[in-house]
Design a protein around this motif. Structure first.
Motif, PDB file in Angstrom:
ATOM      1  N   UNK A   1     -16.728   4.690  13.421  1.00  0.00           N
ATOM      2  CA  UNK A   1     -16.302   6.009  13.252  1.00  0.00           C
ATOM      3  C   UNK A   1     -17.017   6.901  14.411  1.00  0.00           C
ATOM      4  N   UNK A   2     -16.135   8.007  14.826  1.00  0.00           N
ATOM      5  CA  UNK A   2     -16.708   8.879  15.856  1.00  0.00           C
ATOM      6  C   UNK A   2     -17.727   9.795  15.245  1.00  0.00           C
TER       7      UNK A   2
ATOM      8  N   UNK B   1     -34.084  21.649  23.639  1.00  0.00           N
ATOM      9  CA  UNK B   1     -33.122  22.263  23.665  1.00  0.00           C
ATOM     10  C   UNK B   1     -31.849  21.993  24.316  1.00  0.00           C
ATOM     11  N   UNK B   2     -32.111  21.555  25.808  1.00  0.00           N
ATOM     12  CA  UNK B   2     -31.130  21.060  26.614  1.00  0.00           C
ATOM     13  C   UNK B   2     -30.526  19.876  26.214  1.00  0.00           C
ATOM     14  N   UNK B   3     -31.321  18.908  25.624  1.00  0.00           N
ATOM     15  CA  UNK B   3     -30.600  17.685  24.933  1.00  0.00           C
ATOM     16  C   UNK B   3     -29.885  17.991  23.921  1.00  0.00           C
ATOM     17  N   UNK B   4     -30.254  19.044  22.975  1.00  0.00           N
ATOM     18  CA  UNK B   4     -29.587  19.107  21.625  1.00  0.00           C
ATOM     19  C   UNK B   4     -27.959  19.612  22.268  1.00  0.00           C
ATOM     20  N   UNK B   5     -28.168  20.850  23.170  1.00  0.00           N
ATOM     21  CA  UNK B   5     -26.640  21.257  23.347  1.00  0.00           C
ATOM     22  C   UNK B   5     -25.758  20.120  23.964  1.00  0.00           C
ATOM     23  N   UNK B   6     -26.486  18.964  24.920  1.00  0.00           N
ATOM     24  CA  UNK B   6     -25.585  18.155  25.388  1.00  0.00           C
ATOM     25  C   UNK B   6     -25.061  17.139  24.379  1.00  0.00           C
TER      26      UNK B   6
ATOM     27  N   UNK C   1     -16.935  15.935  20.956  1.00  0.00           N
ATOM     28  CA  UNK C   1     -15.997  15.247  21.898  1.00  0.00           C
ATOM     29  C   UNK C   1     -15.621  13.841  21.225  1.00  0.00           C
ATOM     30  N   UNK C   2     -16.223  13.315  20.561  1.00  0.00           N
ATOM     31  CA  UNK C   2     -16.088  11.886  19.878  1.00  0.00           C
ATOM     32  C   UNK C   2     -16.449  10.804  20.693  1.00  0.00           C
ATOM     33  N   UNK C   3     -17.527  10.960  21.527  1.00  0.00           N
ATOM     34  CA  UNK C   3     -18.106  10.048  22.451  1.00  0.00           C
ATOM     35  C   UNK C   3     -18.874   8.970  21.858  1.00  0.00           C
TER      36      UNK C   3
END
Length: 206
Positions: free
Chosen positions: A150-151, A97-102, A109-111
């Motif tokens: 593409x981002x 779950x933590x990885x999904x949010x991050x 954010x387009x990273x």
């Protein structure tokens, strides 16, 4: 979620919200402890629209006994971005779950950087958008093939931004993705960018 005992030890078992009954096998291009990168075939939905639907990418991942983020509560467990049914390519799915949010935040954010081959009818002309960089393009009779950066990993949104319609009659092939992680920038895909070939399309005589 429930506890079961095996060999005298208590283990935590997670029960997925969606059925684990897909008969498809899925090719993985990367798998780590917190997320994986799968090759979503064309003609396959990324996740089900309702609980009873079972022939999707995430059903197949669950079938292979993988724990995915939010699997007990979500129809799209761990899904960070979505390729349309007709599109194929690298798809990132979180396992915690933590990885999904991050990952969702960094994608928003387009990273991220995706590399696509896109087949577009020659009558459909893309328009400039900050989310897309056209690296190469070539006309092959009734279609034009673009090689783009593409981002965006959601191809419906990409089609809307770049082609003006989320249901545009184009085919996206996501052949590589760069994902920022806390330790490094991970690149996963089917191969490196190559120059579009100069070929003539023709109809064979009957």
């Amino acid at each position: 979620m429930k506890h079961v005992r095996r060999g005298g030890a208590s283990l935590l078992e997670k029960i997925p919200l969606i059925p684990v009954n897909s008969q498809r096998s899925v090719v993985l291009w990367y798998e780590g402890p917190t997320f994986l990168v799968a090759d979503k075939p064309a003609g396959l939905d990324t996740f089900p629209e309702e609980i009873r639907q079972h022939d999707t990418l995430v059903n197949a991942l669950l079938q292979s006994n993988r724990w995915l983020a939010e699997m007990e509560t979500s129809l799209r467990p761990g899904v960070i971005h979505t390729l349309r049914r007709q599109d194929r390519g690298v798809t990132v799915v979180a396992k915690t779950d933590e990885t999904a949010e991050s990952l969702r935040q960094s994608h928003q954010d387009g990273a991220w950087r995706f590399r696509y081959r896109v087949q577009v009818p020659e009558t459909l002309v893309p328009h400039a958008t900050p989310s897309v960089t056209v690296v190469d393009s070539r006309s092959y009779g009734p279609v034009t093939v673009y090689d783009i950066d593409a981002t965006l990993g959601d191809t419906a949104q990409l089609a809307a931004d770049w082609l003006g319609d989320p249901e545009a009659p184009a085919t996206f092939y996501a052949y590589e993705v760069e994902v920022p992680t806390p330790y490094r920038r991970l690149t996963a895909g089917f191969g490196h960018r190559i120059v579009l070939p100069e070929i003539d399309l023709y109809t064979a005589p009957t």
